[in-house]
Design a protein around this motif. Structure first.
Motif: not given
Length: 512
Positions: A199-208, A242-244, A250-256, A316-321
């Protein structure tokens, strides 16, 4: 049995084993008891036969019968003198010698006179064990003892065995249920942990932290513990992977984001210098003018692509709208007008119902306009001229639902699952009349999700049936075709105020 839970199967196996062992013991013991009692009866019969052959008969009874001396109640005797039956009867419970009838006597006379013990059925008296002996004077004497006592004893024994077996099976079932449930309790904990992980959202976001089986239940001392330990090791590997993956994303998003931000300045310079050359008072050769125009065009296209990538990176970075009451009905009117100006060769329709009313949501006005612009631009670019595109808006329950539907050629079913992926294109299914980066629908989905809503697509592509080679014609199997994008956003209450509400068309259904 394979479809039942493991604990139920184990309980049934235990109960079946207990029942089988109990039934086998009961049968063996009943057979052994009957054999023992039969041997004892045969020994009694041999003693009774010796007494009948060697002991003289007593005086005639009241009925003229002779009472065999020393014989127990139930003993049957047939006495011969010179080959003729002189007396035949049995000793009743009162000690009197009762005569046998003709059928009973005939059954005894049919026995082989070989000195061996045989079983005989005497009508009206039951089953007997009988043997023939010879008196000292040579005459035969038949002696028989009833085996009803054996049958009754064995029957009582079997009844007790059945009762004990039933109680044993019930107790075994209860005990097996308790023990199996206790033994499989760690496995239940493993199943609960696996359900929590699923039931965890493992497909996206940070992995707790991913739940694990408690160490006390993951000790590799038994099979269930081994399963728990293996599950924990698997979760550790999954968590690491998942952490890797998240760090790589995150590196790709920061680069983009960084690259997009950095590219905006040189692109703006390219466009500025191109415009400067184009406006230069000096004479510029026609070929150079054309080249400068192409540079400006491509720079504008690249600027749009960079802006899209930068927007996706920010989402993707979750910046508020920005949040404010927005009337989607007004946005739909503006979007239809803009789409008609950009694509006059299409038919654009607006349907806000018989009684139009504000469709208020809490959101970012500019971003929601971009969603409608992307959907309408997608319909304009990927459908042929003459296609009818309809924008509909309704309030349904607690949501505002906007749909953009066209009657174009539709999208193949195998391309629908990846339609909202970045750089995804459905050019093979719909006519492409303009350039596309494949980011429009991805941006629309990201914006809608950032507003807490959903977006979905349905499409119906025509299906053709080809006839035989001799007849090259073909016919359409289904006439329905087209694509519908549906946006669903949480609605605001009617009392919310909209800072800017553009003028509406005078009719709830507008065609332009």
């Amino acid at each position: 049995m394979t479809g039942h839970p493991l604990r139920r199967r184990l309980v049934w196996i235990v109960v079946a084993l207990v029942f089988g062992v109990t039934a086998a013991l009961a049968v063996v013991s009943a057979v052994a008891l009957r054999s023992t009692l039969s041997d004892e009866l045969d020994q009694q019969l041999e003693l009774a036969s010796e007494r009948a052959a060697t002991t003289p008969q007593g005086p005639p009874g009241s009925g003229g019968e002779h009472v065999p001396l020393g014989q127990a109640a139930g003993t049957v005797g047939v006495y011969y003198d010179d080959g003729e039956v002189v007396d035949a009867g049995y000793v009743d419970d009162a000690g009197k010698f009762q005569p046998l009838d003709a059928e009973q006597l005939a059954a005894l006379e049919d026995l082989p006179q070989d000195g061996k013990i045989h079983t005989v059925e005497l009508p009206g008296l039951g089953t007997f064990r009988a043997v023939t002996a010879h008196a000292p004077h040579g005459d035969a004497v038949i002696t028989a003892l009833s085996d009803d006592g054996i049958t009754g004893t064995v029957g009582s024994y079997v009844t007790v065995e059945v009762a004990l077996a039933g109680a044993g099976v019930v107790l075994a079932g209860v005990a097996a249920t308790v023990l199996v449930r206790r033994a499989l309790r760690p496995l239940d904990r493993v199943a609960v942990t696996a359900r929590q992980v699923s039931e965890l959202p493992l497909d996206s976001g940070a992995v707790g932290h991913i739940p694990r089986v408690p160490p006390a239940l993951a000790a590799e001392r038994g099979e269930v513990g081994a399963v728990g330990a293996a599950f924990n090791r698997m979760i550790a590997h999954v968590e690491t992977a998942l952490s890797a993956r998240h760090e790589s994303e995150q590196q790709v998003r920061r680069f983009v984001a960084d690259a997009s931000h950095e590219l905006r300045t040189p692109l703006a310079s390219i466009r500025g210098y191109a415009e400067l050359v184009r406006r230069s008072p000096d004479e510029v050769p026609p070929a150079a003018t054309h080249a400068i125009g192409r540079v400006e065009s491509e720079a504008r296209r690249m600027t749009g692509l960079v802006d899209d990538l930068l927007l996706l990176a920010r989402l993707d970075a979750g910046r508020p709208l920005e949040r404010a009451p927005v009337d989607l009905a007004g946005l739909a009117v503006d979007a239809i007008a803009d789409a008609h100006a950009a694509g006059p060769d299409h038919v654009w329709r607006l349907d806000l119902g018989a009684r139009p009313r504000p469709l208020l949501v809490d959101g970012d006005d500019a971003r929601l306009r971009q969603v409608l612009a992307n959907l309408l631009g997608n319909a304009r670019v990927h459908t042929p001229a003459g296609t009818t595109v309809t924008v509909s808006g309704r309030r349904r329950g607690g949501d505002v639902v906007l749909s953009v539907a066209d009657d174009g050629p539709g999208i193949a079913a195998d391309q629908l699952p990846g339609l909202f992926q970045r750089f995804s294109r459905a050019d093979t299914a719909r006519n492409r009349t303009g350039g596309s980066t494949g980011l429009g629908l991805a941006i629309a989905e990201a914006i809608v999700h950032a507003h807490g809503g959903t977006i979905a697509a349905e499409s119906w592509a025509p299906t053709w049936t080809f006839q035989a080679a001799a007849s090259p014609t073909r016919e359409r199997r289904n006439s329905r075709e087209g694509t519908t994008f549906t946006v669903r956003l949480p609605a605001l209450t009617a009392g919310a105020q909209v800072e800017h509400s553009p003028a509406r068309a005078g009719s709830p259904t507008v065609a332009v």
